[in-house]
Design a protein around this motif. Structure first.
Motif, PDB file in Angstrom:
ATOM      1  N   ASP A 181       0.828  -1.204   0.000  1.00 54.76           N
ATOM      2  CA  ASP A 181       0.000   0.000   0.000  1.00 54.76           C
ATOM      3  C   ASP A 181       0.865   1.257   0.000  1.00 54.76           C
ATOM      4  O   ASP A 181       2.095   1.196  -0.068  1.00 54.76           O
ATOM      5  CB  ASP A 181      -1.009  -0.029   1.145  1.00 54.76           C
ATOM      6  N   VAL A 199       0.265  -6.155   2.016  1.00 54.81           N
ATOM      7  CA  VAL A 199      -1.107  -6.647   2.088  1.00 54.81           C
ATOM      8  C   VAL A 199      -1.161  -7.965   1.324  1.00 54.81           C
ATOM      9  O   VAL A 199      -0.698  -8.050   0.185  1.00 54.81           O
ATOM     10  CB  VAL A 199      -2.089  -5.636   1.469  1.00 54.81           C
ATOM     11  N   ARG A 227      -2.770  -7.384   6.777  1.00 54.18           N
ATOM     12  CA  ARG A 227      -1.906  -6.209   6.613  1.00 54.18           C
ATOM     13  C   ARG A 227      -0.770  -6.310   7.607  1.00 54.18           C
ATOM     14  O   ARG A 227      -0.986  -6.614   8.782  1.00 54.18           O
ATOM     15  CB  ARG A 227      -2.690  -4.905   6.813  1.00 54.18           C
ATOM     16  N   PHE A 273      -5.229  -2.943  12.084  1.00 59.83           N
ATOM     17  CA  PHE A 273      -6.057  -3.342  10.947  1.00 59.83           C
ATOM     18  C   PHE A 273      -7.082  -4.351  11.419  1.00 59.83           C
ATOM     19  O   PHE A 273      -6.760  -5.505  11.693  1.00 59.83           O
ATOM     20  CB  PHE A 273      -5.155  -3.933   9.850  1.00 59.83           C
ATOM     21  N   ASN A 312      -8.677   0.964   4.185  1.00 60.39           N
ATOM     22  CA  ASN A 312      -7.256   0.728   4.476  1.00 60.39           C
ATOM     23  C   ASN A 312      -6.604   2.039   4.909  1.00 60.39           C
ATOM     24  O   ASN A 312      -5.873   2.680   4.160  1.00 60.39           O
ATOM     25  CB  ASN A 312      -6.546   0.172   3.238  1.00 60.39           C
TER      26      ASN A 312
END
Length: 338
Positions: A20, A26, A44, A57, A116
């Motif tokens: 990310d 991820v 994550r 997360f 996210n």
């Protein structure tokens, strides 16, 4: 170094990985418990040498089952959209009848989008994305014949955060490669193909889906392979933004190459900074062992004569069989294959 992470008492399989905007890793895959159906899985990982699960997360570092706990679902691909949200594509399996009173498992092309960020909703299904009666954060579409249905195997994200997924589908006679596009809110894109779905043309043989990418002009590039068996053919399609074949690409939008051997496979496609197309997969030209091939096409669909031998690199197996599973392009336009 490798890191093994526990997901409770469930069995988990990871099939795809992405990074990310915060450089966190991820992964996408599937999870199954002893008492329930399989479900999509997202994890994550923190930015640290250990790569441990990120507890911010979804409180655990992973998220599962956006389609609910009563339905089987599995993931094949994961990507990050332009707003940093996690998108996962795969298969949702529901029980329904296909023209008879008998209920049977039916597979749908499925996508899910997850929040996210660093807030309390990180890892939750994105409430701004939904298709029809699908649960919040998800979209699922039946493609092709109900009785012989399949799911999505690869995805790509458009510049407008539309989601493109491909997979194999049965058109009533043979297998073809199908392309589905959802808008950034989860609706099927009515301006693409027939109600958001394109069934790509085939010859007199089955065509199975491999990979998908979107170029700088928002054209969709699809890599598939045809089961001709003499030898199998690699097929590369390029679609305009409305789903029609791009007549400026190869022969009426489809490039065909016969270098796979009698039972080869195309797994992946990627684009470099010049919109050259790189595909990879398995070739059995070294029968009885499978090897890996890499091919590069120019943006007009012809083989790039400056790459390998006439656009083709054959990676012969060393000890046992070799199979390709992933492809990316580095900052110097060099293909990296795993």
């Amino acid at each position: 170094r490798p890191y093994v992470y526990p997901i409770g008492s469930a069995n988990a399989t990871v099939l795809s990985i992405a990074q990310d905007f915060e450089h966190r890793l991820v992964t996408g895959g599937s999870i199954r418990t002893s008492s329930g159906p399989s479900g999509l899985l997202i994890t994550r990982h923190k930015i640290s040498p250990s790569g441990v699960l990120d507890p911010s997360f979804n409180d655990t570092g992973f998220a599962t089952n956006p389609f609910g706990t009563l339905n089987d679902s599995s993931a094949s691909a994961v990507a990050i959209d332009h707003h940093g949200r996690i998108v996962e594509a795969g298969t949702l399996q529901l029980f329904r009848s296909c023209g008879t009173s008998v209920s049977q498992p039916v597979n749908y092309f499925a996508v899910a989008r997850f929040v996210n960020d660093d807030g309390p909703d990180a890892g939750k299904p994105d409430p701004t994305f939904q298709f029809g009666s699908s649960p919040s954060g998800t979209a699922a579409t039946l493609v092709g014949d109900c009785e012989f249905s399949r799911g999505a195997v690869a995805l790509a994200i458009g510049s407008d955060d539309s989601i493109v997924a491909i997979g194999s589908a049965f058109d009533g006679t043979q297998d073809v490669t199908a392309v589905v596009r959802w808008t950034s809110t989860g609706a099927l894109d009515s301006g693409f193909g027939s109600g958001g779905i394109v069934m790509l043309p085939r010859g007199d043989f089955d065509v199975l889906a491999g990979g998908v990418a979107i170029d700088s002009a928002n054209r969709i590039v699809v890599a598939s392979w045809g089961l001709t068996r003499h030898p199998d053919s690699a097929l590369v399609y390029r679609l305009n933004t409305d789903g029609t074949l791009d007549s400026t690409f190869a022969s009426s939008g489809v490039a065909t190459f016969d270098f796979l051997g009698p039972s080869g496979r195309v797994c992946c496609v990627a684009l470099d900074t010049e919109n050259r197309i790189v595909i990879t997969g398995d070739s059995d030209t070294h029968y009885p062992l499978d090897g890996i091939f890499i091919a590069r096409l120019k943006s007009d669909g012809t083989a790039d004569q400056t790459f390998g031998t006439a656009g083709f690199v054959d990676l012969a197996p060393r000890i046992g069989e070799s199979n390709s599973a992933g492809l990316t392009i580095d900052s110097h336009d060099r293909p990296l294959v795993v």
